[in-house]
Design a protein around this motif. Structure first.
Motif, PDB file in Angstrom:
ATOM      1  N   THR A  50       0.835  -1.207   0.000  1.00 50.94           N
ATOM      2  CA  THR A  50       0.000   0.000   0.000  1.00 50.94           C
ATOM      3  C   THR A  50       0.863   1.247   0.000  1.00 50.94           C
ATOM      4  OG1 THR A  50      -0.113  -0.157   2.408  1.00 50.94           O
ATOM      5  CG2 THR A  50      -1.976  -1.050   1.178  1.00 50.94           C
ATOM      6  N   LEU A  51       0.446   2.241  -0.755  1.00 45.96           N
ATOM      7  CA  LEU A  51       1.152   3.527  -0.830  1.00 45.96           C
ATOM      8  C   LEU A  51       0.353   4.553  -0.057  1.00 45.96           C
ATOM      9  CD1 LEU A  51       3.266   5.503  -2.010  1.00 45.96           C
ATOM     10  CD2 LEU A  51       1.813   5.696  -4.035  1.00 45.96           C
ATOM     11  N   ARG A  68       4.176 -11.885  -0.837  1.00 44.44           N
ATOM     12  CA  ARG A  68       5.033 -12.685  -1.720  1.00 44.44           C
ATOM     13  C   ARG A  68       5.839 -11.763  -2.647  1.00 44.44           C
ATOM     14  NH1 ARG A  68       3.741 -17.454   0.750  1.00 44.44           N
ATOM     15  NH2 ARG A  68       1.520 -17.748   0.951  1.00 44.44           N
ATOM     16  N   HIS A  69       7.011 -12.263  -3.046  1.00 44.64           N
ATOM     17  CA  HIS A  69       7.868 -11.471  -3.939  1.00 44.64           C
ATOM     18  C   HIS A  69       7.127 -11.112  -5.228  1.00 44.64           C
ATOM     19  CE1 HIS A  69      10.732 -12.824  -1.100  1.00 44.64           C
ATOM     20  NE2 HIS A  69      11.106 -13.918  -1.712  1.00 44.64           N
ATOM     21  N   GLY A  70       6.318 -12.045  -5.722  1.00 45.49           N
ATOM     22  CA  GLY A  70       5.603 -11.804  -6.977  1.00 45.49           C
ATOM     23  C   GLY A  70       4.650 -10.630  -6.870  1.00 45.49           C
ATOM     24  N   GLU A  71       4.054 -10.446  -5.689  1.00 47.19           N
ATOM     25  CA  GLU A  71       3.120  -9.334  -5.520  1.00 47.19           C
ATOM     26  C   GLU A  71       3.878  -8.007  -5.492  1.00 47.19           C
ATOM     27  OE1 GLU A  71      -0.429  -7.797  -2.509  1.00 47.19           O
ATOM     28  OE2 GLU A  71       0.308  -9.848  -2.324  1.00 47.19           O
ATOM     29  N   VAL A  72       5.052  -8.002  -4.852  1.00 53.09           N
ATOM     30  CA  VAL A  72       5.874  -6.779  -4.856  1.00 53.09           C
ATOM     31  C   VAL A  72       6.354  -6.485  -6.284  1.00 53.09           C
ATOM     32  CG1 VAL A  72       7.965  -5.673  -3.957  1.00 53.09           C
ATOM     33  CG2 VAL A  72       6.571  -7.137  -2.463  1.00 53.09           C
ATOM     34  N   LEU A  86      12.045  -1.179  -6.453  1.00 54.00           N
ATOM     35  CA  LEU A  86      11.735  -2.255  -5.511  1.00 54.00           C
ATOM     36  C   LEU A  86      11.037  -3.403  -6.239  1.00 54.00           C
ATOM     37  CD1 LEU A  86      11.821  -3.052  -2.465  1.00 54.00           C
ATOM     38  CD2 LEU A  86       9.506  -2.117  -2.286  1.00 54.00           C
ATOM     39  N   ALA A  87      10.123  -3.042  -7.148  1.00 53.81           N
ATOM     40  CA  ALA A  87       9.444  -4.074  -7.937  1.00 53.81           C
ATOM     41  C   ALA A  87      10.445  -4.820  -8.813  1.00 53.81           C
ATOM     42  CB  ALA A  87       8.355  -3.434  -8.795  1.00 53.81           C
ATOM     43  N   ASN A 140       6.451 -16.861  -6.170  1.00 50.43           N
ATOM     44  CA  ASN A 140       5.054 -17.135  -5.822  1.00 50.43           C
ATOM     45  C   ASN A 140       4.878 -17.600  -4.381  1.00 50.43           C
ATOM     46  OD1 ASN A 140       3.919 -16.434  -8.258  1.00 50.43           O
ATOM     47  ND2 ASN A 140       4.028 -18.502  -9.122  1.00 50.43           N
ATOM     48  N   ARG A 141       5.956 -17.935  -3.706  1.00 52.54           N
ATOM     49  CA  ARG A 141       5.862 -18.428  -2.335  1.00 52.54           C
ATOM     50  C   ARG A 141       6.651 -17.588  -1.336  1.00 52.54           C
ATOM     51  NH1 ARG A 141       2.056 -21.018  -0.617  1.00 52.54           N
ATOM     52  NH2 ARG A 141       3.260 -22.066   0.980  1.00 52.54           N
TER      53      ARG A 141
END
Lengths: 260, 153
Positions: free
Chosen positions: A61-62, A74-78, A87-88, A101-102
């Motif tokens: 969230t920003l 999860r890393h995938g969401e970032v 960061l992404a 994904n995990r």
């Protein structure tokens, strides 16, 4: 794997109580490091306490110049988020798609692997690490090889990052594991420049000599005259300490060039 | 302990050891041996299944973590008379030799194409399949198959 007792608490309080009552407990977040470690019998905890069923620990969230990433995100969401592109980008280059994904940010920084990617961002992006009871400044969080400022049983609930004016992450990945032989996050915020380094030392740190040079002249060439002290750097089959010191300079230049 | 999960659309309740892995539940408790164990160290991707819509390495998920999850294995995407478009593409492009890595390749590739929005190019496919190893070195035709399936899925 050795035998252990598996627990799946539904609240943070339940998780910390289970940990307090365990003979030798360990928290399970995404499991991308812990489960291979258990398989190799490098760890033999009495109890594995899975944080995966506790609500409210995920999401990016920003809010007012700060990006908050839930500890179980999860890393995938970032990687798919857009508030801080650097960061992404960092998250998109962790491991492989299945690991992303995990694996979670909280698990990564609680482990403090010297070759993990996120620690570079924690020290370079003015981060604050939140637990249930307190907040830890990003600069104070990593204390050594697989060591952090977390107390026994403390859980990372979220990590806040300041949105920089510009930032870029550059990494020299191990070709098999994709861990960072060295990774450098350069962030510019007003007149301030932060250079966060992972992979090189026992834990992530800021390269202050490079920061001072770049604060005066934000160009790749400004890095040339700055010596990187590699006397305390890691040396292993993947890279000597001297080579890691060289990579810190090269990757910093690349990151500065990408920011432009 | 007992876990309940949905596997290929059907609810299944299984008694598992605390240290059981998802891949062991699938193969040994449920008889779904299409999911393979290759390296058992999270590197090769032969064990990839979909868990709650994401491709994951089932050798690196504890059974307890899959309690309540929706899991799809290679057996759940098509059958011999009606192959999944990705399976068709692998057959059409001769994208397998020994076939050991193929179930994981296909499950990863389906996730990749579903999330790729139709815009995958060769580089994106090669990057996306980084976690799947083929020891017959058959990557060239695998990439061709995934790109072909992107059009047919």
């Amino acid at each position: 794997m050795y035998q252990f007792n598996y627990h799946r608490p539904s609240t943070l309080d339940e998780a910390t109580s289970l940990m307090a009552g365990a003979e030798d407990g360990v928290y399970l977040s995404g499991g991308m490091t812990l489960i291979p470690t258990l398989k190799q019998r490098l760890a033999s905890p009495s109890d594995v306490i899975d944080l995966g069923a506790i609500p409210g620990l995920t999401g990016v969230t920003l809010n007012d110049g700060t990006v908050s990433v839930g500890g179980m995100t999860r890393h995938g969401e970032v990687a798919a988020s857009d508030a801080i592109p650097a960061l992404a980008d960092l998250a998109s280059r962790i491991g492989d798609a299945h690991v992303r994904n995990r694996g979670t940010i909280g698990g990564s920084i609680a482990n403090s692997d010297p070759a993990a990617d996120y620690p570079a961002a924690v020290v370079a992006l003015g981060a604050t690490v939140h637990t249930a009871n307190r907040s830890i400044a990003g600069g104070d969080y990593f204390t050594g090889l697989f060591e952090t400022a977390l107390h026994d049983g403390e859980i990372v609930t979220s990590v806040d990052f300041c949105v920089p004016d510009a930032a870029a992450y550059e990494k020299f990945p191990n070709p098999a594991s994709r861990y960072a032989v060295v990774g450098v996050m350069v962030a510019r915020c007003g007149d301030c420049v932060c250079v966060g380094v992972t992979g090189a030392g026992a834990c992530a740190f800021r390269a202050t000599a490079l920061e001072e040079a770049l604060a005066t002249d934000f160009s790749p060439g400004a890095v040339d005259g700055v010596g990187v002290d590699h006397s305390e750097f890691n040396s292993d089959i993947h890279a000597s300490a001297e080579f890691r010191g060289h990579l810190v300079g090269v990757l910093t230049k690349r990151a500065v060039a990408r920011i432009g | 302990m007992e876990i309940t999960l949905t596997v290929n659309g059907a609810a299944r309740t299984v008694d598992v050891a605390d240290n059981a892995l998802l891949v062991d539940v699938l193969r040994e408790s449920l008889g779904l041996t299409g999911t393979h164990v290759g390296c058992d160290t999270s590197q090769c991707g032969a064990c990839v299944v979909h868990m709650n819509g994401d491709a994951v390495k089932s050798c690196t998920v504890l059974a307890g973590q899959a309690d309540g999850a929706d899991v799809t294995t290679i057996e759940g995407i098509g059958d011999p008379d009606a192959l999944h478009p990705m399976q068709e593409a692998f057959r059409d492009n001769h994208a397998l030799q020994c076939g050991f890595c193929t179930p994981g390749m296909i499950m990863s590739a389906i996730d990749l194409v579903q999330k790729g929005g139709g815009s995958l190019d060769e580089t994106a496919v090669r990057d996306g399949l980084e976690g799947n190893l083929c020891r017959c070195t058959g990557y060239h035709n695998i990439v061709k198959a995934v790109l072909a399936a992107q059009s047919s899925m």
